[in-house]
Design an enzyme around this catalytic site. Structure first.
Site, PDB file in Angstrom:
ATOM      1  N   LYS A  28      13.191 -19.668  -0.336  1.00 27.91           N
ATOM      2  CA  LYS A  28      12.448 -18.978   0.725  1.00 27.91           C
ATOM      3  C   LYS A  28      12.604 -19.708   2.063  1.00 27.91           C
ATOM      4  O   LYS A  28      12.093 -19.258   3.086  1.00 27.91           O
ATOM      5  CB  LYS A  28      10.964 -18.909   0.350  1.00 27.91           C
ATOM      6  CG  LYS A  28      10.692 -17.954  -0.815  1.00 27.91           C
ATOM      7  CD  LYS A  28       9.195 -17.792  -1.027  1.00 27.91           C
ATOM      8  CE  LYS A  28       8.852 -16.971  -2.255  1.00 27.91           C
ATOM      9  NZ  LYS A  28       9.188 -15.563  -2.143  1.00 27.91           N
ATOM     10  N   THR A  32      17.830 -28.803  -2.388  1.00 29.08           N
ATOM     11  CA  THR A  32      17.016 -28.429  -3.540  1.00 29.08           C
ATOM     12  C   THR A  32      17.811 -28.704  -4.819  1.00 29.08           C
ATOM     13  O   THR A  32      18.885 -29.308  -4.779  1.00 29.08           O
ATOM     14  CB  THR A  32      16.489 -26.986  -3.369  1.00 29.08           C
ATOM     15  OG1 THR A  32      15.613 -26.706  -4.442  1.00 29.08           O
ATOM     16  CG2 THR A  32      17.591 -25.946  -3.332  1.00 29.08           C
ATOM     17  N   LYS A  84      18.816 -33.300  -5.390  1.00 32.34           N
ATOM     18  CA  LYS A  84      17.857 -34.187  -4.723  1.00 32.34           C
ATOM     19  C   LYS A  84      18.095 -35.659  -5.035  1.00 32.34           C
ATOM     20  O   LYS A  84      17.671 -36.530  -4.272  1.00 32.34           O
ATOM     21  CB  LYS A  84      16.413 -33.809  -5.103  1.00 32.34           C
ATOM     22  CG  LYS A  84      15.945 -32.521  -4.453  1.00 32.34           C
ATOM     23  CD  LYS A  84      14.469 -32.281  -4.740  1.00 32.34           C
ATOM     24  CE  LYS A  84      13.958 -31.047  -4.023  1.00 32.34           C
ATOM     25  NZ  LYS A  84      12.510 -30.899  -4.127  1.00 32.34           N
ATOM     26  N   ASP A 120      13.435 -45.501   2.708  1.00 27.78           N
ATOM     27  CA  ASP A 120      12.888 -46.069   1.471  1.00 27.78           C
ATOM     28  C   ASP A 120      12.727 -45.009   0.383  1.00 27.78           C
ATOM     29  O   ASP A 120      11.997 -45.194  -0.586  1.00 27.78           O
ATOM     30  CB  ASP A 120      11.542 -46.754   1.747  1.00 27.78           C
ATOM     31  CG  ASP A 120      10.487 -45.766   2.245  1.00 27.78           C
ATOM     32  OD1 ASP A 120      10.813 -44.567   2.419  1.00 27.78           O
ATOM     33  OD2 ASP A 120       9.343 -46.189   2.473  1.00 27.78           O
ATOM     34  N   ASP A 163       8.423 -33.454   0.997  1.00 28.56           N
ATOM     35  CA  ASP A 163       7.556 -32.801  -0.002  1.00 28.56           C
ATOM     36  C   ASP A 163       6.179 -33.472  -0.108  1.00 28.56           C
ATOM     37  O   ASP A 163       5.163 -32.795  -0.247  1.00 28.56           O
ATOM     38  CB  ASP A 163       8.210 -32.837  -1.390  1.00 28.56           C
ATOM     39  CG  ASP A 163       9.238 -31.735  -1.574  1.00 28.56           C
ATOM     40  OD1 ASP A 163       9.157 -30.721  -0.861  1.00 28.56           O
ATOM     41  OD2 ASP A 163      10.124 -31.898  -2.435  1.00 28.56           O
ATOM     42  N   ALA A 222       5.069 -33.948 -14.825  1.00 32.00           N
ATOM     43  CA  ALA A 222       5.630 -35.270 -14.511  1.00 32.00           C
ATOM     44  C   ALA A 222       7.102 -35.131 -14.113  1.00 32.00           C
ATOM     45  O   ALA A 222       7.905 -36.016 -14.360  1.00 32.00           O
ATOM     46  CB  ALA A 222       5.482 -36.203 -15.714  1.00 32.00           C
ATOM     47  N   GLY A 223       7.442 -34.010 -13.485  1.00 35.94           N
ATOM     48  CA  GLY A 223       8.823 -33.797 -13.041  1.00 35.94           C
ATOM     49  C   GLY A 223       8.989 -34.197 -11.577  1.00 35.94           C
ATOM     50  O   GLY A 223       8.233 -35.028 -11.052  1.00 35.94           O
ATOM     51  N   GLY A 224       9.961 -33.589 -10.922  1.00 39.30           N
ATOM     52  CA  GLY A 224      10.274 -33.940  -9.539  1.00 39.30           C
ATOM     53  C   GLY A 224       9.117 -33.686  -8.590  1.00 39.30           C
ATOM     54  O   GLY A 224       8.824 -34.517  -7.717  1.00 39.30           O
ATOM     55  N   ALA A 225       8.449 -32.546  -8.722  1.00 36.48           N
ATOM     56  CA  ALA A 225       7.336 -32.226  -7.821  1.00 36.48           C
ATOM     57  C   ALA A 225       6.187 -33.212  -8.027  1.00 36.48           C
ATOM     58  O   ALA A 225       5.542 -33.643  -7.070  1.00 36.48           O
ATOM     59  CB  ALA A 225       6.858 -30.793  -8.070  1.00 36.48           C
ATOM     60  N   LEU A 233       0.940 -25.872  -7.317  1.00 37.04           N
ATOM     61  CA  LEU A 233       2.194 -25.924  -6.560  1.00 37.04           C
ATOM     62  C   LEU A 233       3.054 -24.688  -6.788  1.00 37.04           C
ATOM     63  O   LEU A 233       3.961 -24.397  -6.005  1.00 37.04           O
ATOM     64  CB  LEU A 233       3.006 -27.165  -6.966  1.00 37.04           C
ATOM     65  CG  LEU A 233       2.822 -28.412  -6.118  1.00 37.04           C
ATOM     66  CD1 LEU A 233       1.371 -28.811  -6.004  1.00 37.04           C
ATOM     67  CD2 LEU A 233       3.635 -29.567  -6.659  1.00 37.04           C
TER      68      LEU A 233
HETATM   69  P1  NAP Z   1      10.786 -30.183 -13.079  1.00 39.66           P
HETATM   70  O1  NAP Z   1      11.243 -31.448 -12.464  1.00 39.66           O
HETATM   71  O2  NAP Z   1      11.721 -29.413 -13.929  1.00 39.66           O
HETATM   72  O3  NAP Z   1       9.449 -30.530 -13.945  1.00 39.66           O
HETATM   73  C1  NAP Z   1       8.828 -29.521 -14.701  1.00 39.66           C
HETATM   74  C2  NAP Z   1       7.509 -30.021 -15.281  1.00 39.66           C
HETATM   75  O4  NAP Z   1       6.907 -28.925 -15.984  1.00 39.66           O
HETATM   76  C3  NAP Z   1       7.637 -31.172 -16.270  1.00 39.66           C
HETATM   77  O5  NAP Z   1       6.468 -31.938 -16.240  1.00 39.66           O
HETATM   78  C4  NAP Z   1       7.769 -30.421 -17.603  1.00 39.66           C
HETATM   79  O6  NAP Z   1       7.315 -31.165 -18.699  1.00 39.66           O
HETATM   80  C5  NAP Z   1       6.801 -29.267 -17.387  1.00 39.66           C
HETATM   81  N1  NAP Z   1       7.172 -28.104 -18.198  1.00 39.66           N
HETATM   82  C6  NAP Z   1       8.207 -27.261 -17.973  1.00 39.66           C
HETATM   83  N2  NAP Z   1       8.230 -26.303 -18.910  1.00 39.66           N
HETATM   84  C7  NAP Z   1       7.217 -26.575 -19.771  1.00 39.66           C
HETATM   85  C8  NAP Z   1       6.744 -25.949 -20.950  1.00 39.66           C
HETATM   86  N3  NAP Z   1       7.314 -24.844 -21.462  1.00 39.66           N
HETATM   87  N4  NAP Z   1       5.669 -26.482 -21.565  1.00 39.66           N
HETATM   88  C9  NAP Z   1       5.068 -27.582 -21.070  1.00 39.66           C
HETATM   89  N5  NAP Z   1       5.478 -28.229 -19.951  1.00 39.66           N
HETATM   90  C10 NAP Z   1       6.536 -27.722 -19.319  1.00 39.66           C
HETATM   91  O7  NAP Z   1      10.298 -29.146 -11.974  1.00 39.66           O
HETATM   92  P2  NAP Z   1       9.651 -29.495 -10.543  1.00 39.66           P
HETATM   93  O8  NAP Z   1      10.717 -29.521  -9.524  1.00 39.66           O
HETATM   94  O9  NAP Z   1       8.786 -30.668 -10.718  1.00 39.66           O
HETATM   95  O10 NAP Z   1       8.787 -28.170 -10.257  1.00 39.66           O
HETATM   96  C11 NAP Z   1       7.559 -27.933 -10.935  1.00 39.66           C
HETATM   97  C12 NAP Z   1       6.855 -26.749 -10.298  1.00 39.66           C
HETATM   98  O11 NAP Z   1       6.479 -27.079  -8.957  1.00 39.66           O
HETATM   99  C13 NAP Z   1       7.683 -25.479 -10.206  1.00 39.66           C
HETATM  100  O12 NAP Z   1       6.847 -24.373 -10.452  1.00 39.66           O
HETATM  101  C14 NAP Z   1       8.139 -25.456  -8.759  1.00 39.66           C
HETATM  102  O13 NAP Z   1       8.367 -24.153  -8.271  1.00 39.66           O
HETATM  103  C15 NAP Z   1       6.913 -26.054  -8.085  1.00 39.66           C
HETATM  104  N6  NAP Z   1       7.222 -26.663  -6.789  1.00 39.66           N
HETATM  105  C16 NAP Z   1       6.593 -26.180  -5.695  1.00 39.66           C
HETATM  106  C17 NAP Z   1       6.836 -26.726  -4.468  1.00 39.66           C
HETATM  107  C18 NAP Z   1       6.134 -26.181  -3.272  1.00 39.66           C
HETATM  108  O14 NAP Z   1       6.550 -26.484  -2.124  1.00 39.66           O
HETATM  109  N7  NAP Z   1       5.069 -25.413  -3.450  1.00 39.66           N
HETATM  110  C19 NAP Z   1       7.758 -27.790  -4.321  1.00 39.66           C
HETATM  111  C20 NAP Z   1       8.382 -28.285  -5.467  1.00 39.66           C
HETATM  112  C21 NAP Z   1       8.121 -27.701  -6.709  1.00 39.66           C
HETATM  113  P3  NAP Z   1       8.263 -32.290 -19.398  1.00 39.66           P
HETATM  114  O15 NAP Z   1       8.141 -33.501 -18.515  1.00 39.66           O
HETATM  115  O16 NAP Z   1       7.661 -32.464 -20.721  1.00 39.66           O
HETATM  116  O17 NAP Z   1       9.643 -31.713 -19.412  1.00 39.66           O
END
Ligand code: NAP
Length: 268
Positions: free
Chosen positions: A15, A62, A66, A78, A103, A126-129, A211
């Protein structure tokens, strides 16, 4: 003409062009912001080519670049030792590339008026966000942080790397009575399972921050509103991180007082 881009693989869903395009039009600036499909194999060639173009102001980065892009800029600041992921590359007039991450600040902007120092916080994911969220929470000097995640080891590593006090629980554990609940997982996103949490342990003045921005009205936010809790949705962070990048690319702040119009455009 000055231009900036957002790169990723895939990239069609981004977006960012809508957001930056709206601000460029609103300010009457002579500039463009476009999406660019860049695969991992092509990332280095893309950066090398753009570095030589004085019209290119930089790019947002993205998935899945990253991490890799941190090795391709001249000045990563840093970022590597703090958030560990880069979402913005800026070309300086001398052709040097500076990298940063907007972010964390974008996440925290809607909370800036809330006093969270010492307050207990619950974070799902506990992912990237989550990395950006935890970095911002550590800076805000919050109290105990409880991370709920499917993979506990990953979450433990994050707590330790950001020097946060707290603990890790499974997704089926009862919610702690936190002042702030953040969903930084993919749960609740279109095509993913919903995030099914019982919010009753939260105090009446708790803030619930999701998020996820697709859909914008998640089951989590609906449940929070049904309890009259304060809520923040994913567009606030998306717009917040974009605003910081826009200033770096185009040297001006986004127009004030146009967020409702922008949100309508993003949800149309
Ligand atoms: P990511 O790095 O892939 O991390 C995904 C997270 O969700 C991990 O903690 C993962 O758990 C968990 N997860 C995924 N599928 C699952 C399932 N079926 N059951 C249980 N846990 C599950 O993704 P990310 O980049 O952090 O993004 C996470 C969310 O934040 C997304 O919805 C993204 O759109 C949103 N986001 C929003 C913004 C914004 O500006 N608003 C910015 C960044 C991201 P595990 O660790 O166990 O794999």
């Amino acid at each position: 003409m000055a231009f900036a881009e957002v790169i990723g693989d895939p990239i069609a869903q981004s977006k960012s062009p809508l957001i930056h395009g709206f601000w460029l039009d609103a300010l009457g600036l002579d500039g463009r912001y476009e999406r660019q499909h860049v695969t991992s194999d092509a990332l280095k060639a893309y950066i090398d080519e753009r570095r030589g173009d004085p019209d290119w102001r930089g790019c947002n980065v993205t998935m899945p670049h990253k991490g890799a892009v941190m090795d391709l800029v001249d000045d990563p600041g840093d970022v590597r030792t703090t958030i560990g992921a880069m979402n913005t590359v800026v070309r300086r007039p001398d052709g040097q590339l500076m990298g940063t991450n907007t972010d964390a600040a974008g996440f925290y902007a809607p909370l800036a008026e809330s006093d969270l120092a010492g307050a207990p916080v619950a974070v799902v994911g506990a992912g990237g966000a989550a990395r950006a969220v935890l970095f911002a929470l550590a800076r805000a000097d919050v109290g105990e942080v409880i991370i709920y995640n499917r993979s506990p080891l990953k979450a433990m590593g994050l707590l330790a790397s950001f020097g946060l006090k707290g603990e890790v629980r499974g997704l089926d554990a009862a919610l702690a009575p936190a002042a702030l609940l953040v969903n930084a997982s993919s749960l609740g996103m279109t095509g993913q399972p919903p995030l099914d949490l019982d919010l009753s342990p939260l105090p009446d003045d708790a803030i619930v921050y999701d998020l996820v921005y697709s859909p914008l009205e998640t089951a989590l936010l609906r449940a929070a509103r049904a309890r009259d809790l304060a809520t923040v949705d994913g567009l606030d962070m998306l717009i917040g991180q974009a605003a910081l990048a826009f200033e770096l690319f185009f040297g001006q702040s986004p127009p004030q007082g146009r967020d409702d119009e922008l949100r309508a455009l993003l949800t149309a």
